[in-house]
Enzyme design. Structure first.
Site, PDB file in Angstrom:
ATOM      1  N   SER A  87    -158.921 -62.110  53.489  1.00 29.19           N
ATOM      2  CA  SER A  87    -158.649 -62.038  54.931  1.00 29.19           C
ATOM      3  C   SER A  87    -159.045 -63.345  55.594  1.00 29.19           C
ATOM      4  O   SER A  87    -159.880 -64.093  55.065  1.00 29.19           O
ATOM      5  CB  SER A  87    -159.491 -60.902  55.528  1.00 29.19           C
ATOM      6  OG  SER A  87    -159.524 -60.991  56.939  1.00 29.19           O
TER       7      SER A  87
ATOM      8  N   TYR B  65    -167.058 -56.530  57.401  1.00 30.62           N
ATOM      9  CA  TYR B  65    -165.734 -56.817  56.831  1.00 30.62           C
ATOM     10  C   TYR B  65    -165.672 -58.259  56.322  1.00 30.62           C
ATOM     11  O   TYR B  65    -165.219 -58.532  55.203  1.00 30.62           O
ATOM     12  CB  TYR B  65    -164.694 -56.556  57.921  1.00 30.62           C
ATOM     13  CG  TYR B  65    -163.255 -56.744  57.499  1.00 30.62           C
ATOM     14  CD1 TYR B  65    -162.600 -55.767  56.753  1.00 30.62           C
ATOM     15  CD2 TYR B  65    -162.538 -57.882  57.876  1.00 30.62           C
ATOM     16  CE1 TYR B  65    -161.264 -55.932  56.385  1.00 30.62           C
ATOM     17  CE2 TYR B  65    -161.212 -58.045  57.523  1.00 30.62           C
ATOM     18  CZ  TYR B  65    -160.572 -57.068  56.782  1.00 30.62           C
ATOM     19  OH  TYR B  65    -159.253 -57.229  56.423  1.00 30.62           O
TER      20      TYR B  65
HETATM   21  P1  NDP Z   1    -154.027 -49.962  56.580  1.00 32.22           P
HETATM   22  O1  NDP Z   1    -155.237 -49.365  57.215  1.00 32.22           O
HETATM   23  O2  NDP Z   1    -152.735 -49.972  57.316  1.00 32.22           O
HETATM   24  O3  NDP Z   1    -153.814 -49.330  55.128  1.00 32.22           O
HETATM   25  C1  NDP Z   1    -154.893 -49.215  54.246  1.00 32.22           C
HETATM   26  C2  NDP Z   1    -154.433 -48.469  53.016  1.00 32.22           C
HETATM   27  O4  NDP Z   1    -155.549 -48.351  52.134  1.00 32.22           O
HETATM   28  C3  NDP Z   1    -153.943 -47.073  53.324  1.00 32.22           C
HETATM   29  O5  NDP Z   1    -152.808 -46.791  52.528  1.00 32.22           O
HETATM   30  C4  NDP Z   1    -155.129 -46.198  52.920  1.00 32.22           C
HETATM   31  O6  NDP Z   1    -154.652 -44.932  52.456  1.00 32.22           O
HETATM   32  C5  NDP Z   1    -155.758 -47.002  51.799  1.00 32.22           C
HETATM   33  N1  NDP Z   1    -157.185 -46.757  51.636  1.00 32.22           N
HETATM   34  C6  NDP Z   1    -158.160 -46.947  52.555  1.00 32.22           C
HETATM   35  N2  NDP Z   1    -159.345 -46.556  52.033  1.00 32.22           N
HETATM   36  C7  NDP Z   1    -159.083 -46.140  50.774  1.00 32.22           C
HETATM   37  C8  NDP Z   1    -159.897 -45.604  49.737  1.00 32.22           C
HETATM   38  N3  NDP Z   1    -161.217 -45.413  49.890  1.00 32.22           N
HETATM   39  N4  NDP Z   1    -159.319 -45.266  48.561  1.00 32.22           N
HETATM   40  C9  NDP Z   1    -157.989 -45.447  48.388  1.00 32.22           C
HETATM   41  N5  NDP Z   1    -157.176 -45.922  49.320  1.00 32.22           N
HETATM   42  C10 NDP Z   1    -157.726 -46.264  50.512  1.00 32.22           C
HETATM   43  O7  NDP Z   1    -154.470 -51.459  56.229  1.00 32.22           O
HETATM   44  P2  NDP Z   1    -153.598 -52.755  55.936  1.00 32.22           P
HETATM   45  O8  NDP Z   1    -152.356 -52.395  55.225  1.00 32.22           O
HETATM   46  O9  NDP Z   1    -153.536 -53.558  57.160  1.00 32.22           O
HETATM   47  O10 NDP Z   1    -154.601 -53.510  54.950  1.00 32.22           O
HETATM   48  C11 NDP Z   1    -154.429 -53.573  53.544  1.00 32.22           C
HETATM   49  C12 NDP Z   1    -155.359 -54.637  53.008  1.00 32.22           C
HETATM   50  O11 NDP Z   1    -155.064 -55.879  53.626  1.00 32.22           O
HETATM   51  C13 NDP Z   1    -156.837 -54.364  53.294  1.00 32.22           C
HETATM   52  O12 NDP Z   1    -157.618 -54.785  52.198  1.00 32.22           O
HETATM   53  C14 NDP Z   1    -157.133 -55.228  54.498  1.00 32.22           C
HETATM   54  O13 NDP Z   1    -158.472 -55.580  54.589  1.00 32.22           O
HETATM   55  C15 NDP Z   1    -156.241 -56.415  54.194  1.00 32.22           C
HETATM   56  N6  NDP Z   1    -155.907 -57.235  55.356  1.00 32.22           N
HETATM   57  C16 NDP Z   1    -155.103 -56.783  56.370  1.00 32.22           C
HETATM   58  C17 NDP Z   1    -154.772 -57.611  57.432  1.00 32.22           C
HETATM   59  C18 NDP Z   1    -153.863 -57.201  58.559  1.00 32.22           C
HETATM   60  O14 NDP Z   1    -153.655 -58.010  59.479  1.00 32.22           O
HETATM   61  N7  NDP Z   1    -153.305 -56.009  58.557  1.00 32.22           N
HETATM   62  C19 NDP Z   1    -155.314 -58.973  57.516  1.00 32.22           C
HETATM   63  C20 NDP Z   1    -156.138 -59.351  56.411  1.00 32.22           C
HETATM   64  C21 NDP Z   1    -156.414 -58.510  55.374  1.00 32.22           C
HETATM   65  P3  NDP Z   1    -155.486 -43.559  52.648  1.00 32.22           P
HETATM   66  O15 NDP Z   1    -155.961 -43.545  54.066  1.00 32.22           O
HETATM   67  O16 NDP Z   1    -154.500 -42.489  52.313  1.00 32.22           O
HETATM   68  O17 NDP Z   1    -156.584 -43.620  51.653  1.00 32.22           O
END
Ligand code: NDP
Length: 271
Positions: free
Chosen positions: A161, A174
């Site tokens: 990130s 984070y």
């Molecule tokens: P979202 O919150 O939109 O999606 C997160 C996903 O991760 C969901 O599908 C969720 O599914 C899953 N998830 C969360 N916790 C768990 C867990 N304990 N076990 C299994 N699955 C899990 O986030 P983003 O798509 O935005 O982010 C994805 C990645 O990208 C993350 O690592 C985030 O830190 C990183 N990121 C995002 C940025 C952005 O601007 N969006 C910027 C920089 C980094 P469920 O709830 O069903 O478990």
């Protein structure tokens, strides 16, 4: 295995060029993508399927995973799994490899965020973020890498990130977790390279997903600041990360390991 270069044998050039896209293909490969049911993870799965891979996505919400595989098509499967439950991860990998074959690509995408001034962050808050974003990433990588190392083949992609690149306020846990991921990439890449296992990170800028919307909601100053230092002038889409993941996982990136690649519209270098 030594990477083949196009100019290894000039006589084969035309034939090699005819197969040019093959080097970017993921045909015949299986990818495990955590958090693949929504957001960035879903688009990584989508792009990898488009590139020819079979994907297995995980997450905690079965309904989201069901909907996702219905959209992704027959080369997509899901397993309900909470990556924070560390003692399930060896069994998860065993189950996937027994059912779908060796995992060639691991994408540690699942992650959580929390926006709070540092002085209000409790130990419990801090541990929760570190546990999912860092400890679970290590535990799952270890489970997959044991097998990749034995097979002398594999690619691991972490999701970092901008919070690991510069001082983004109110996300101390984070930022610490993603900075930990960046360090882990360098160590693992250096340990695993001799086994033909590559380890890299993608560092998304501001990408339109529910995580970003939650962080930006009711905070127009933060949103304007993020946009103001993004030279490309707009926020990214999950698919931007998806194609970068395809590249890093493909043979085209066979000599790339230990890097963190910003996919950020220039946010990390913008003034
Ligand atoms: P979202 O919150 O939109 O999606 C997160 C996903 O991760 C969901 O599908 C969720 O599914 C899953 N998830 C969360 N916790 C768990 C867990 N304990 N076990 C299994 N699955 C899990 O986030 P983003 O798509 O935005 O982010 C994805 C990645 O990208 C993350 O690592 C985030 O830190 C990183 N990121 C995002 C940025 C952005 O601007 N969006 C910027 C920089 C980094 P469920 O709830 O069903 O478990």
């Amino acid at each position: 295995m030594k990477k083949q270069y196009i100019n290894d044998d000039l006589a084969t050039m035309p034939a090699t060029f005819a197969h040019f896209p093959e080097v970017f293909s993921l045909k015949g490969k299986t990818a495990l993508i955590t958090g693949g049911g929504s957001g960035i993870g879903f688009d990584i799965a989508k792009c990898m399927v488009a590139a020819g891979a079979q994907v297995v996505i995980t997450g905690r919400r079965e309904s989201a995973l069901q909907e996702a595989v219905a959209k992704l098509g027959e080369r997509a499967q899901f397993v309900v799994n909470d990556v924070a439950e560390l003692d399930t991860l060896d069994q998860l990998v065993e189950q996937i490899e027994t059912t779908y074959g060796p995992i060639d690509i691991l994408v540690n995408n699942a992650g959580i965020n929390m926006k709070k001034p540092a002085l209000e962050v409790s130990d419990e808050d801090f541990n929760r973020i570190m546990h999912t974003n860092l400890h679970a990433v290590f535990a799952l990588t270890r489970a997959c890498a044991r097998r990749m190392v034995a097979r002398k083949s594999g690619s691991v992609i972490m999701i970092s990130s901008m919070a690991a690149y510069y001082g983004l306020d109110r996300v101390v846990a984070y930022a610490a977790s993603k900075s930990g991921v960046e360090g882990m990439v360098r160590v693992l890449a250096s340990e695993f390279s001799k086994f033909n296992v590559r380890v890299n990170a993608l560092a998304p800028g501001f990408i339109e997903t529910s995580m970003m919307q939650t962080a930006m909601r009711s905070d127009p100053d933060r949103m304007n600041k993020a946009l103001g230092r993004t030279p490309i002038g707009y926020f990214g889409k999950p698919e931007d990360i998806g194609w970068a993941a395809v590249f890093l996982a493909s043979d085209a990136a066979g000599y790339i390991t230990g890097v963190s690649l910003p996919v950020d519209g220039g946010n990390s270098i913008g003034f």
